[in-house]
Structures are given as C-alpha cells and as structure tokens.
Design an enzyme around this catalytic site. Structure first.
Site, PDB file in Angstrom:
ATOM      1  N   TYR A  38       1.621   0.755  14.933  1.00 57.97           N
ATOM      2  CA  TYR A  38       0.670   0.573  13.841  1.00 57.97           C
ATOM      3  C   TYR A  38       1.026   1.412  12.628  1.00 57.97           C
ATOM      4  CZ  TYR A  38      -3.677   0.004  11.326  1.00 57.97           C
ATOM      5  OH  TYR A  38      -4.613  -0.309  10.379  1.00 57.97           O
ATOM      6  N   ASP A  91      -7.391  -7.372   1.685  1.00 58.90           N
ATOM      7  CA  ASP A  91      -7.143  -6.034   2.252  1.00 58.90           C
ATOM      8  C   ASP A  91      -7.881  -5.915   3.578  1.00 58.90           C
ATOM      9  OD1 ASP A  91      -6.194  -3.378   2.378  1.00 58.90           O
ATOM     10  OD2 ASP A  91      -8.118  -2.635   1.638  1.00 58.90           O
ATOM     11  N   LYS A  92      -7.336  -5.084   4.477  1.00 62.03           N
ATOM     12  CA  LYS A  92      -7.906  -4.806   5.805  1.00 62.03           C
ATOM     13  C   LYS A  92      -7.932  -6.045   6.690  1.00 62.03           C
ATOM     14  CE  LYS A  92      -8.830  -0.564   4.548  1.00 62.03           C
ATOM     15  NZ  LYS A  92      -7.909  -0.492   3.397  1.00 62.03           N
ATOM     16  N   LYS A 122      -2.656  -2.334   8.125  1.00 62.35           N
ATOM     17  CA  LYS A 122      -2.848  -3.775   8.283  1.00 62.35           C
ATOM     18  C   LYS A 122      -1.970  -4.502   7.260  1.00 62.35           C
ATOM     19  CE  LYS A 122      -5.097  -6.185  11.224  1.00 62.35           C
ATOM     20  NZ  LYS A 122      -4.548  -6.119  12.586  1.00 62.35           N
ATOM     21  N   ASP A 123      -1.726  -5.788   7.500  1.00 67.82           N
ATOM     22  CA  ASP A 123      -0.755  -6.524   6.669  1.00 67.82           C
ATOM     23  C   ASP A 123      -1.258  -6.776   5.247  1.00 67.82           C
ATOM     24  OD1 ASP A 123       0.705  -6.888   9.141  1.00 67.82           O
ATOM     25  OD2 ASP A 123      -0.918  -8.267   9.614  1.00 67.82           O
ATOM     26  N   ASP A 134      -6.763  -0.812  -0.950  1.00 69.24           N
ATOM     27  CA  ASP A 134      -5.701   0.169  -1.206  1.00 69.24           C
ATOM     28  C   ASP A 134      -4.336  -0.468  -1.469  1.00 69.24           C
ATOM     29  OD1 ASP A 134      -5.166  -0.704   1.326  1.00 69.24           O
ATOM     30  OD2 ASP A 134      -5.383   1.232   2.313  1.00 69.24           O
ATOM     31  N   ASP A 154       0.885  -1.170   0.000  1.00 67.88           N
ATOM     32  CA  ASP A 154       0.000   0.000   0.000  1.00 67.88           C
ATOM     33  C   ASP A 154       0.917   1.213   0.000  1.00 67.88           C
ATOM     34  OD1 ASP A 154      -1.537   2.183   0.729  1.00 67.88           O
ATOM     35  OD2 ASP A 154      -2.487   1.200   2.447  1.00 67.88           O
ATOM     36  N   TYR A 188      -3.636   9.659   0.268  1.00 71.12           N
ATOM     37  CA  TYR A 188      -3.548   9.353   1.688  1.00 71.12           C
ATOM     38  C   TYR A 188      -2.570   8.191   1.915  1.00 71.12           C
ATOM     39  CZ  TYR A 188      -4.697   8.843   6.509  1.00 71.12           C
ATOM     40  OH  TYR A 188      -4.586   8.798   7.869  1.00 71.12           O
TER      41      TYR A 188
END
Ligand code: 13P
Ligand code: 13P
Ligand code: MG
Ligand code: MG
Length: 378
Positions: free
Chosen positions: A230, A130-131, A233-234, A51, A11, A89
């Site tokens: 953080y 994702d997420k 996420k992976d 993303d 990402d 972002y």
C-alpha cells in the site's frame, strides 16, 4: 492536425494528512509545467481534487509521448522537493520509481489521454477522483453509455443508437495489459458481468460505433499492483467527450447523483459512497468520502476555454447531503462486513498478520493434536 488531450495526476504531498496540496506546491508544479510552455503543449489546466494534483494538457504529440509525460513527471518531482521543504505529509507519495523512463505508466502517476480529430465544437469533461480506485467510473460509464433509463440519447439519436465499443482491462494482471473488447447493446449483460467487479475489471476506453471515434479514456493504474504494497489509493482521472455522436454532458453527469459505494475512504480499505464535489475540494470525513470533481471544457485548435465547475451547481447540494447520510450509515458498522473491503483488497497487512498468528491456535474439536498449519487467506 489531431489534438491530444492528456491528463496526468499524482499525489506528491499534502497538508494535515491526506487532505489537499499546499499553495506553494501547486505553484511549483505550475511553474515547471509553464517553463516548458509551447514547446510541449498548446494549453494546460492545473487543479487538485483532495490531495491529488492533475495536469491537463492539450498538444499535438499524440498519446504516451515522452516529452509530455516527462514534463508532468518533472513537475511532480519539483513539487516533491517543495513538499519536503514544507514538511507536507506523504511527500512524493505517488512517485514510485526513482527515475523516469519513456512515459509515466508503471511509475505511479495516473494518466488518461485521447488523440482526437477535433469536431467544429469539441465539448469534453475532465473527471478527477480522490480516495478511490479506477473501478469507481465503471458504473457511471455503464449507465451513461449503455442504459436507456440514464441516456435517452441511446433511443433518440440514430448515432448513439448504433452503440459503443468498450475496452475493459483486467487490472489484476501485472505482466502486461490484459484487455477485452465488447460491444453494446449486443453484449450488455457480458459487460455488466465484468464491470460488477470494480477492483478487477476496469473500463479503459469507450469508442463510438457510428463514427469510430474515441469518446472516453480512464486511468487504469492500480498502485498496489505497481508497488506490491500500500502506497496510497489510485485516485483515477478520466476524460469524456460529449454531445453530437456522444452522450450529452447531462447524460454523463447524471449517474453521479447515485453516490454509489466504491472502494476507498479511510486507509484505502473501505466501501464508501462517491461524492460529486466542486473543483479544488479537499478531503474530510473518514479520509473521504471518496470524491469526484468534473471540469467541463470546449477545446478549439488546442486552446481550452475556461473550465465550468459542473458539480458546483445547486442541484448537487442535495446529492451531497444524501451521500453524507449514506456515508454515515455505512460507517455505523465500522470494520464489519460490507463496510471494509474484502481480504484481497485490504491495503494494510495488519489483518493478515493477525490471522496468521491465530491460525496456529485453531483445533478440531475432539481431536488430540493441533491441526497442521493451513492458510486462512491467501
Ligand atoms: P441543445 O439543443 O441545446 O444543443 O441541447 C441538446 C442536448 O443534447 C440536450 O441534452
Ligand atoms: P491518498 O491515496 O489520497 O493519499 O489516501 C491515502 C489514505 O490512506 C487515506 O486514508
Ligand atoms: Mg495522500
Ligand atoms: Mg489522493
């Protein structure tokens, strides 16, 4: 000559929060990959899930090869420049180190790869999520490779009946690769005892016991273990070979109809059901639900066919409706209990800061003095 399948994902910036990369960003990543061309790889497929951008390459250089990994790294670095120019972002979000060294392991991008002796026809599946984190694949892989209710091939095919060898990684251990090997069906209960804990024990690879060939590879990197805090996420990728000595494609896809709860969603800190989605789908509800896409290919002498979008089939519309309902149900309990991840997995420090402050105010009823400061949670 052996063929290597390498997928590296990162990402490096997205539109509108953690939703999806921009067209210019994807174009830039593709340009850099293609500029190396045949000098590095035989074929490539570039896609996104939420993303995250994934670069799948076929080549003959073997796993962990510096040139292949460096090419992906360079493409993500160049993509980060575009993300900065566009004001996306989280520009460069998953590039956790300043410079490349050897391969992408420990640098932030996730990677799954296998070196294979191509069969006369070589079908395989490329998953991107994702997420969520790498443990999201634990249950589907367990069901496909060890559960006869999911995979009739385990009874019907003499080759599949010989079972599989599993390499499982303890991803909490950060001084090296702490792994264990187990075989199914003999050690099926031991395997389940590990795989119930998605955040700690993660399937890294699966091997056929009849041919000795590798049939699955999963990216095992946990970003919070690399960065110490953080950073996102992976969002793991995985490769699974199918048919003949291995489970059929449909047996690999079937467990995704469950929409099992996985770690992820909003701020990487919740339990949410995993939704199978079409290729190049963005993220939405509650920064989720965690999503997984799957492209099916055949590879022949390193050349990829066009991808087939397995979860675009109408069957999965009903699954997506069920997963949406499940996600809304879980969200009704907000921050409480099972809806949010346990303390050790929370991706933000805010809760710990609050507990630390409150600790000083705890007292033993009837006692005069305040208790010495203890530690509520490590
Ligand atoms: P085919 O006979 O069409 O190859 O299909 C076999 C199979 O594996 C179906 O699950
Ligand atoms: P990503 O890891 O997909 O960037 O998501 C981060 C996040 O916190 C979403 O709420
Ligand atoms: Mg992001
Ligand atoms: Mg992501």
């Amino acid at each position: 000559m052996k063929t290597t399948l390498t997928v590296i994902k990162a990402d490096v910036g997205s539109i509108g929060g953690h939703i999806m990369p921009s067209k210019r960003l994807l174009t830039r990543v593709t340009e850099v990959v293609d500029s190396a061309g045949k000098a590095v790889f035989q074929d490539r497929y570039i896609s996104f899930t939420g993303d995250d951008i994934a670069i799948l390459m076929t080549h003959t250089l073997g796993t962990g090869h510096e040139r292949v990994h460096k090419l992906a790294w360079d493409a993500f670095v160049a993509g980060t420049e575009v993300a900065k120019e566009e004001g996306l972002y989280g520009a460069g979000q998953d590039l956790l180190k300043d410079s490349f060294s050897g391969n992408v392991h420990g640098l932030g991008p996730a990677c799954a790869e296998m070196e294979i002796e191509e069969r006369p026809n070589e079908p395989f599946l490329f998953f991107a999520a994702d997420k969520t984190d790498p443990g999201a694949y634990n249950l589907p892989l367990f069901l496909t490779f060890a559960d006869i209710m999911t995979t009739p091939g385990l009874i019907l095919s003499p080759k599949l009946s010989q079972g599989f060898r599993w390499v499982v990684m303890d991803v909490n251990y950060t001084d090296g690769d702490r792994i264990i090997e187990l075989v199914t069906p003999e050690e099926i209960y031991d395997l389940a005892a590990l795989l119930r804990d998605n955040e700690r024990f993660v399937v890294e690879s699966i091997w056929s016991r009849s041919s000795g060939e590798q049939c699955a590879a999963v990216a095992t990197s946990r970003l919070h273990n690399i960065a110490g805090k953080y950073t996102g996420k992976d969002d793991p990728v995985a490769l699974v070979r199918t048919q003949m000595d291995f489970p059929a494609t449909g047996e690999v896809l079937a467990p995704y109809s469950i929409g099992h709860h996985v770690a992820g969603g909003m701020r990487g800190s919740h339990n949410m059901p995993l939704m199978p989605v079409a290729l190049n789908t963005s993220t939405s509800y509650f920064d989720g639900p965690p999503l997984v896409s799957c492209a099916a290919f055949c590879v022949h002498k390193g050349k990829l066919t066009e991808p087939v979008d397995t979860f675009a089939h109408p069957f999965w519309d009903e699954v997506r409706s069920q997963v949406s309902r499940k996600a809304i149900d879980m969200r009704r309990q907000g921050f409480n209990g099972a809806a949010m991840l346990p303390m050790g997995e929370l991706e933000y420090t805010g809760v710990m800061d609050k507990l630390r402050k409150l600790e000083a105010r705890f007292r033993l009823r009837g006692a005069e003095e305040l208790l010495p400061a203890g530690i509520l949670y490590e």
